[in-house]
Structures are given as C-alpha cells and as structure tokens.
Scaffold this motif. Structure first.
Motif, PDB file in Angstrom:
ATOM      1  N   ASN A 171       0.034  17.599  -1.744  1.00 11.15           N
ATOM      2  CA  ASN A 171      -0.949  17.631  -0.454  1.00 11.15           C
ATOM      3  C   ASN A 171      -0.368  18.164   0.637  1.00 11.15           C
ATOM      4  N   ASN A 209       0.814  -1.230   0.090  1.00 11.15           N
ATOM      5  CA  ASN A 209       0.070   0.096  -0.219  1.00 11.15           C
ATOM      6  C   ASN A 209       0.855   1.227   0.053  1.00 11.15           C
ATOM      7  N   LYS A 210       0.239   2.414  -0.403  1.00 10.73           N
ATOM      8  CA  LYS A 210       0.917   3.722  -0.580  1.00 10.73           C
ATOM      9  C   LYS A 210       1.111   4.440   0.817  1.00 10.73           C
ATOM     10  N   ARG A 211       2.360   4.887   1.116  1.00  8.46           N
ATOM     11  CA  ARG A 211       2.723   5.424   2.530  1.00  8.46           C
ATOM     12  C   ARG A 211       1.840   7.031   2.448  1.00  8.46           C
ATOM     13  N   GLU A 212       1.264   6.950   3.508  1.00  6.28           N
ATOM     14  CA  GLU A 212       0.497   8.551   3.987  1.00  6.28           C
ATOM     15  C   GLU A 212       1.669   9.578   3.951  1.00  6.28           C
ATOM     16  N   ASP A 213       2.855   9.383   4.620  1.00  6.21           N
ATOM     17  CA  ASP A 213       3.763  10.141   5.070  1.00  6.21           C
ATOM     18  C   ASP A 213       4.501  10.521   3.793  1.00  6.21           C
ATOM     19  N   ARG A 214       4.222  10.242   2.911  1.00  4.70           N
ATOM     20  CA  ARG A 214       5.105  10.931   1.495  1.00  4.70           C
ATOM     21  C   ARG A 214       4.122  11.578   0.733  1.00  4.70           C
ATOM     22  N   MET A 266       2.070  13.463  -2.309  1.00  5.44           N
ATOM     23  CA  MET A 266       1.182  13.387  -3.382  1.00  5.44           C
ATOM     24  C   MET A 266       0.707  14.534  -4.016  1.00  5.44           C
ATOM     25  N   PRO A 287       2.287  10.385  -7.904  1.00  7.06           N
ATOM     26  CA  PRO A 287       3.029   9.726  -6.487  1.00  7.06           C
ATOM     27  C   PRO A 287       4.288   9.818  -6.443  1.00  7.06           C
ATOM     28  N   ASN A 292       6.488   6.605  -2.390  1.00  7.34           N
ATOM     29  CA  ASN A 292       5.146   6.387  -1.834  1.00  7.34           C
ATOM     30  C   ASN A 292       4.922   5.350  -1.604  1.00  7.34           C
ATOM     31  N   ARG A 293       5.515   4.321  -2.273  1.00  7.40           N
ATOM     32  CA  ARG A 293       5.006   2.929  -2.104  1.00  7.40           C
ATOM     33  C   ARG A 293       6.057   1.794  -2.137  1.00  7.40           C
TER      34      ARG A 293
END
Length: 419
Positions: free
Chosen positions: A237, A173-178, A180, A280, A284-285
C-alpha cells in the motif's frame, strides 16, 4: 457449562499450531473451522527456515518422503543480475526451506492437533463472541448446518485469518498507519522449473513491452515438486498502484515477458485461475490480547513487512499463545490469570516490535519502483551486502552471539521503537 479450556477460532497454521501445543500440555481444546478439509488457500506455499523450525517442533516429517520439496535458499533477480543466496547456517534455525501447497498443508497441521488431543469441528462458522456481565468473552456462537450453537471456554484464540471477523466483533479494528499488501498467485505446469532448489524473488517486474517502464511490486517463482510451480506478485500500500491496478492482468503482463521454455506465457499451461489475498503486516491490528481473547497470526496483522511471510509468524504466535494459555489456566480466574494472559501482547512486542518497525519503514522504500531500481542496481553487485539483506528480510539471525551481521541486525531491532 464449559465446553473446553480453550476455544480456537480457525484451523489455519496459527490455530492448529496453538491447538497442538495446548493439547500436548493437557488442555481441553476445541477448534472451530468454518470450511471442510482439504481446502485451498492463496498464500503460504513457500516456507522459510523460520516456518520449518515450527514444523519440526510439532514433529512433522519435513523430508521429501513426507511430501515436501526442500530448497537451499533464495535466488534474487534484479538489476540485470541473478544471485543465489543460501539460507544462513545458524544454530537457531534449520538451513533449508520447504514448499507445499496449502491444499493439504493446513490439513496436515490440523491432523497433528487432533492427534495431540484437540477436538476439531469443521463446518462451524463462528459468528461472534459470548460476553459475560463485565464484557469479557466467555465463549462463541457458531452456525453449523443452519443451526446456531453456543460454545463456552474461559480463553478464546482468534485465528480466523485476514478477515479477523472475531476481532472486529470486539471493536478491534485495523490500523491504517501500518503496511498492507496484496498478493496474486497462479499455478503453472512447468517440467523445467518444478523442482528448483531455490525460491526465486524478482525485484523488478517488466511487461512484454520492456524498456524502463517497471511494473509495481515484486514477484516470485518457486517449484512445488509435482510438475507445477507457484508464480505470483505482491504490491504494497506504499505503492501508488495499490488499489488502482488490475493485479491479475499485471501478473499476465509480467509472465508474458518470461522465457518461452518456462511455459508461463502460455495460458494452456495454467493450472487454475489467478487467486488473490490481502497481507496484513507489521501488527496492523492491536491489542493482541483483550477481554479473554488472544489474536493469532493474520488476525493480529503479523505478516513480515520485509518479505510478506505470514506462515512462520502465524505458527510462532500460535505456539506463544499456547504457552500463555497454559500458564494462565493454571491460575485461578481473576487478576492473576489476566496478568498471565496480558503477557501475550508484551511478549509479541518484545519479539517482533522493533523488527516490524524497521519493516514498516522498509515498505515505504520498496513501494517506489524508482527507489527500488536504485537499491537493486547498487545492492545486487555486492554479494556480502545481499547476504546481510537476506538475513534481515527473512529475519534469520542468531538471537545471541552470531556473526557481525547478526549483531548489527539485533542492534537495529533493539534500538527501533516497537511497532
């Protein structure tokens, strides 16, 4: 039964580049692409020298006769100033960029892969992995004309873009701390701007109302050489406007404030509707290798956080994945092969980890319009500083040696913790 040495999921720039290099080295390569060519994609019409270098490696004719519009550098608009910065003159990269629409760019690269010996099958929508008893990926399932088929190979490259459906099927899954980003672009007919020698970057966006009410994000304008221009904007983001803004309307607000002779404020000059895509960024993944699968390009979140460039890194990671696959498949199945495949993640982190970490921090600054305004006001009047910024943002420095700017950039990326 083995259908190929390697299966490549997706025939975008990353997948086709990987397929080309693997086929060149004698591997049996099967490329499965869900769409038919030609096809339109939203981002990637403007290429920096990093991407040009990869095209040259593939033997692509990058001259105007080959259908390209070459550019000399970047024109930066901001802080009431206009500054033209030529691409740096380096031994490691060419000193020109290119523009071309994705409508035929992707097909051009796919054709090069086929010429090298890759087996391209369009209209094949890959739906998931095939796993062996240990959970390792040994193939893929794909739907073609309503029929589900199975294809098997000891190595799979997932180059299926920002959707990254193949990685998601593996639980990556993608990392939300990176970071976008979201990009929106539209084509316009503009005889006065279509053959511009520079890519143009707008650090400040203002609506027709003007004043100090800055729109979030950054914009770009560049010619395609065929009477049209590509105009767009990106929002990160780190901006409070991310996910809360009608980006297409914001694009219209900005274009309404451009000079009338450019033709961008007149909807009659538009060639198609605005189109959007996600960007992305910054790895981030991860992991980029897992259980027989290597993630390439956008599927691994490899867009540059500094400038939103994805094509160059898709092609570079595709070439690296090809090199790793060739070495791995020269070894017997088992620990020796796995060690070679795992090197892909290690090498990606070594190449881009520190740089992307810096970019992730940079995103937090430019996502704030007021901080961006201050940086623009103080940076734009200093050409030498802006030359350094161009090298940093475009990731264009000599990896060894070079001038003082190159050495500073290289030192920064070495000391930054890998992303």
């Amino acid at each position: 039964m083995i259908d190929a040495d390697v299966i490549v999921v997706g025939a975008g720039p990353g997948g086709s580049t990987a397929a080309y290099h693997m086929a060149q080295h004698g591997l049996s390569v099967l490329v499965l692409e869900k769409t038919q060519f030609p096809r339109e994609k939203v981002c990637g019409d403007g290429l920096t020298p990093r991407a040009v270098k990869e095209l040259i490696r593939m033997g692509v004719d990058t001259s105007p006769k080959g259908g390209w519009l070459q550019n000399k550098g970047l024109r930066v608009i901001g802080g009431g100033m206009r500054l033209e910065l030529d691409w740096p003159d380096l031994a490691s990269f060419p000193n020109y960029g290119l523009t071309r629409t994705r409508l035929d760019f992707d097909q051009l690269l796919a054709d090069k892969a086929v010429e090298a010996g890759a087996n391209l099958r369009t209209g094949h929508n890959v739906t998931g992995p095939i796993l062996d008893a240990s959970g390792r990926v040994v193939g893929v399932t794909a739907v073609h004309e309503g029929e589900t088929k199975e294809f098997r190979a000891p190595v799979v490259l997932a180059a299926d873009g920002v959707s990254a459906r193949f990685a998601l099927n593996l639980g990556i899954n993608k990392r939300e701390d990176r970071p976008m980003g979201v990009a929106v672009r539209q084509y316009f007919h503009s005889p006065s701007r279509h053959d511009d020698e520079y890519l143009e970057s707008w650090l400040e966006l203002r609506s027709k109302e003007g004043g100090d009410n800055l729109l979030p994000g950054y914009g770009w304008i560049f010619g395609l050489g065929d009477g049209r221009i590509n105009v767009g904007l990106g929002v990160l983001n780190s901006s409070v406007a991310f996910g809360k803004t009608n980006y297409r309307r914001m694009l219209g607000d900005w274009l309404a404030n451009t000079p009338d002779d450019w033709g961008l404020s007149d909807p009659a000059n538009a060639d198609g509707d605005p189109q959007g895509a996600a960007l992305p960024m910054g790895f981030n993944r991860v992991p980029h290798y897992s259980r027989g699968v290597l993630l390439v390009g956008d599927s691994g979140g490899m867009v540059n956080p500094f400038n939103g460039e994805g094509i160059a890194y898709a092609m570079e990671s595709g070439a690296l994945a090809a090199e790793v696959a060739v070495q791995a498949l020269s070894r017997p199945a088992g620990p020796l092969r796995e060690r070679a495949l795992a090197h892909y993640s290690t090498e990606l982190k070594a190449r881009y980890g520190g740089y992307y970490r810096l970019g992730n921090m940079f995103v937090k600054v430019i996502g704030n319009p007021h901080l961006m305004k201050i940086a623009t006001q103080h940076g734009m009047p200093r050409p030498m500083l802006m030359k350094f910024v161009l090298k940093l943002l475009a990731n264009l420095s000599e990896p060894r040696g070079g001038d003082a700017m190159d050495r500073v950039i290289n030192a920064l990326t070495r000391i930054a913790p890998a992303a």
